[in-house]
Scaffold this motif. Sequence first.
Motif, PDB file in Angstrom:
ATOM      1  N   MET A  88      22.394 -28.738 -20.967  1.00 20.50           N
ATOM      2  CA  MET A  88      21.931 -28.306 -22.286  1.00 20.50           C
ATOM      3  C   MET A  88      20.738 -29.114 -22.773  1.00 20.50           C
ATOM      4  O   MET A  88      20.641 -30.316 -22.534  1.00 20.50           O
ATOM      5  N   LYS A  89      19.838 -28.431 -23.450  1.00 24.58           N
ATOM      6  CA  LYS A  89      18.726 -29.067 -24.146  1.00 24.58           C
ATOM      7  C   LYS A  89      19.234 -29.551 -25.507  1.00 24.58           C
ATOM      8  O   LYS A  89      20.335 -29.213 -25.935  1.00 24.58           O
ATOM      9  N   ARG A  90      18.411 -30.295 -26.211  1.00 25.31           N
ATOM     10  CA  ARG A  90      18.813 -30.875 -27.485  1.00 25.31           C
ATOM     11  C   ARG A  90      19.334 -29.823 -28.468  1.00 25.31           C
ATOM     12  O   ARG A  90      20.378 -30.007 -29.092  1.00 25.31           O
ATOM     13  N   ASP A  91      18.607 -28.739 -28.619  1.00 20.89           N
ATOM     14  CA  ASP A  91      19.010 -27.690 -29.563  1.00 20.89           C
ATOM     15  C   ASP A  91      20.348 -27.059 -29.174  1.00 20.89           C
ATOM     16  O   ASP A  91      21.152 -26.708 -30.033  1.00 20.89           O
ATOM     17  N   GLU A  92      20.563 -26.911 -27.880  1.00 20.06           N
ATOM     18  CA  GLU A  92      21.823 -26.343 -27.406  1.00 20.06           C
ATOM     19  C   GLU A  92      22.984 -27.299 -27.659  1.00 20.06           C
ATOM     20  O   GLU A  92      24.085 -26.876 -28.031  1.00 20.06           O
ATOM     21  N   ALA A 115      21.429 -33.195 -36.881  1.00 19.34           N
ATOM     22  CA  ALA A 115      20.020 -32.908 -36.620  1.00 19.34           C
ATOM     23  C   ALA A 115      19.179 -34.176 -36.559  1.00 19.34           C
ATOM     24  O   ALA A 115      18.143 -34.205 -35.898  1.00 19.34           O
ATOM     25  N   GLY A 116      19.632 -35.237 -37.203  1.00 18.70           N
ATOM     26  CA  GLY A 116      18.893 -36.487 -37.191  1.00 18.70           C
ATOM     27  C   GLY A 116      19.128 -37.321 -35.941  1.00 18.70           C
ATOM     28  O   GLY A 116      18.498 -38.359 -35.772  1.00 18.70           O
ATOM     29  N   LEU A 117      20.018 -36.873 -35.068  1.00 18.12           N
ATOM     30  CA  LEU A 117      20.337 -37.622 -33.863  1.00 18.12           C
ATOM     31  C   LEU A 117      19.451 -37.184 -32.698  1.00 18.12           C
ATOM     32  O   LEU A 117      19.022 -36.045 -32.626  1.00 18.12           O
ATOM     33  N   GLY A 118      19.229 -38.109 -31.785  1.00 18.61           N
ATOM     34  CA  GLY A 118      18.446 -37.812 -30.595  1.00 18.61           C
ATOM     35  C   GLY A 118      19.296 -37.125 -29.538  1.00 18.61           C
ATOM     36  O   GLY A 118      20.524 -37.030 -29.656  1.00 18.61           O
ATOM     37  N   TYR A 140      24.293 -35.884 -26.666  1.00 19.86           N
ATOM     38  CA  TYR A 140      24.966 -35.753 -25.378  1.00 19.86           C
ATOM     39  C   TYR A 140      26.218 -36.622 -25.339  1.00 19.86           C
ATOM     40  O   TYR A 140      27.276 -36.190 -24.854  1.00 19.86           O
ATOM     41  N   ALA A 141      26.122 -37.833 -25.864  1.00 16.21           N
ATOM     42  CA  ALA A 141      27.279 -38.731 -25.897  1.00 16.21           C
ATOM     43  C   ALA A 141      28.409 -38.135 -26.731  1.00 16.21           C
ATOM     44  O   ALA A 141      29.585 -38.190 -26.345  1.00 16.21           O
ATOM     45  N   ARG A 142      28.068 -37.535 -27.847  1.00 14.83           N
ATOM     46  CA  ARG A 142      29.092 -36.896 -28.681  1.00 14.83           C
ATOM     47  C   ARG A 142      29.693 -35.683 -27.982  1.00 14.83           C
ATOM     48  O   ARG A 142      30.893 -35.444 -28.070  1.00 14.83           O
ATOM     49  N   ALA A 143      28.855 -34.930 -27.287  1.00 14.20           N
ATOM     50  CA  ALA A 143      29.352 -33.769 -26.537  1.00 14.20           C
ATOM     51  C   ALA A 143      30.290 -34.228 -25.420  1.00 14.20           C
ATOM     52  O   ALA A 143      31.306 -33.579 -25.154  1.00 14.20           O
ATOM     53  N   THR A 144      29.969 -35.345 -24.802  1.00  7.33           N
ATOM     54  CA  THR A 144      30.832 -35.912 -23.770  1.00  7.33           C
ATOM     55  C   THR A 144      32.175 -36.304 -24.370  1.00  7.33           C
ATOM     56  O   THR A 144      33.230 -36.004 -23.802  1.00  7.33           O
ATOM     57  N   ASP A 145      32.146 -36.970 -25.510  1.00  2.06           N
ATOM     58  CA  ASP A 145      33.385 -37.379 -26.191  1.00  2.06           C
ATOM     59  C   ASP A 145      34.276 -36.184 -26.517  1.00  2.06           C
ATOM     60  O   ASP A 145      35.496 -36.283 -26.458  1.00  2.06           O
ATOM     61  N   LEU A 146      33.650 -35.056 -26.860  1.00  3.00           N
ATOM     62  CA  LEU A 146      34.407 -33.857 -27.220  1.00  3.00           C
ATOM     63  C   LEU A 146      34.738 -32.976 -26.016  1.00  3.00           C
ATOM     64  O   LEU A 146      35.446 -31.979 -26.151  1.00  3.00           O
TER      65      LEU A 146
END
Length: 57
Positions: free
Chosen positions: A40-44, A18-21, A26-32
């Motif tokens: 996706m928006k931030r909350d998604e 939650a503390g991440l922008g 998005y970068a973490r979602a890309t990695d996974l």
Amino acid sequence: MREDRVREPQRRTSADLAGLGEKELYARATDLGIPGRSTMKRDELLEALTAADHTAA
């Protein structure tokens, strides 16, 4: 004598994420390889990353 230990990666909680922008999420979602992340928006992104972490456990 101090024993060297291998440290296991820590699991991220939704509170940690939650503390991440949005760009970091998005970068973490890309990695996974989370599908649909580009729209996706931030909350998604936060929800998808949290769900991915729970399924990896």
